[in-house]
Design an enzyme around this catalytic site. Structure first.
Site, PDB file in Angstrom:
ATOM      1  CG  HIS A 109      -1.606   1.558   1.608  1.00 26.89           C
ATOM      2  ND1 HIS A 109      -0.886   2.131   2.705  1.00 26.89           N
ATOM      3  CD2 HIS A 109      -2.452   2.049   0.993  1.00 26.89           C
ATOM      4  CE1 HIS A 109      -1.674   3.321   2.676  1.00 26.89           C
ATOM      5  NE2 HIS A 109      -2.584   3.317   1.663  1.00 26.89           N
ATOM      6  CG  ASN A 111      -2.303   8.109   0.743  1.00 25.95           C
ATOM      7  OD1 ASN A 111      -2.164   8.967   1.596  1.00 25.95           O
ATOM      8  ND2 ASN A 111      -3.246   8.295  -0.280  1.00 25.95           N
TER       9      ASN A 111
END
Length: 304
Positions: A109, A111
């Site tokens: 992940h 971001n």
């Protein structure tokens, strides 16, 4: 403090989305992303969601760009910063989750994001946030060390303490309190970054975004062709349940998106396509599955 340049941030984020998607497609070999442009209507912004499904290497990979506006920030953003209440806001970011097919390849992940909140007659309040983290199902020390080496490299130009601080923040943030266990082996997490002015913070955010593929791609290359059995796949699906629990219970990005009336399909693209839960299950002591808990789901200094 230097003025924020929203267009400069947007240009970088769109280029980052392109670069990451190209790199994932190279790793995939067969599949490709489909693009979904969306608009919230009026002057409230929109985004671009790219999803790769049912690939040879990746069961699902989602890379989302969004640029949204609103007249007030939701509770998930103002809970710890009451000075933001009643301000117009803009939020830009790239968020991605990669779910591999092979259980020996970890989920990842990343971001990076920028917020600015404005009110007539007052100075704008802006900040950057982001990071990346790794969620293995079967851990390899070589992979964990490489991941954290790249995380450290991303932070190195900004001070000796930055990697240690952001690693600690990541360990604490990606933690399932109701399970009393971390989601994975961590990486970097930061938020509310505005110290040092816009240009300094923007460069730091870019460094984190630019180090994601160098951190993840070599791990995928090493593990994507390893043979596996139904047992390993079943364990992967079980552990994916933890990923779902975190994203729906704790994740700030998920809460922010839902509370601001964001596009549900894009917000929930982080969820894996297949997942299992079992009642009161634990791995057999000494097994490869128990090693994940005993060795890798522990807060530790991988570069020590």
């Amino acid at each position: 403090m230097s003025a924020a340049n929203i267009q400069q941030v947007k240009n970088y984020l769109l280029a980052l989305q392109d670069s990451i998607c190209s790199s994932i497609e190279e790793l995939e070999e067969e599949g490709s992303f489909r693009e979904d442009l969306w608009d919230r209507g009026g002057d409230t912004g929109g985004g671009c969601t790219r999803v790769l499904e049912s690939g040879k290497v990746f069961e699902q990979a989602g890379v989302n760009f969004s640029h949204v506006r609103g007249s007030s920030l939701p509770a998930s953003a103002t809970q710890h910063r009451p000075e933001l209440a009643g301000r117009d806001f803009e939020a830009l970011g790239v968020s991605l989750v990669i779910h591999p097919r092979n259980p020996f390849v970890p989920t990842s992940h990343a971001n990076v994001r920028f917020f600015i909140a404005e009110k007539e007659g007052e100075e704008p309040i802006w900040w950057f946030g982001g990071g990346f983290d790794l969620t293995p199902y079967y851990g390899f020390e070589e992979d964990a060390i490489h991941w954290h080496q790249q995380a450290q490299k991303a932070c190195q130009p900004f001070g000796e303490h930055v990697y240690a601080d952001y690693k600690k923040w990541c360990d604490e943030y990606f933690f399932l309190k109701h399970r009393n266990e971390p989601r994975g082996i961590g990486g970097l997490f930061f938020d509310d970054l505005n110290e040092g002015g816009f240009e300094h913070c923007f460069v730091l955010m870019r460094s984190v975004g630019d180090h994601y593929i160098p951190a993840y791609a070599p791990i995928v290359e090493r593990r994507k062709a390893l043979p596996y059995t139904e047992k390993e796949k079943d364990f992967q699906l079980y552990r994916r349940g933890r990923y779902v629990e975190f994203n729906l219970v704790y994740d700030r990005g998920t809460l922010f998106g839902l509370q601001t009336g964001g596009r549900t399909e894009s917000i929930l693209m982080s969820l894996p396509p297949q997942v299992n839960w079992r009642y009161d299950w634990s791995p057999e002591p000494g097994s490869a599955e128990s090693k994940l808990y005993d060795v890798f789901l522990q807060s530790k200094d991988w570069l020590g």
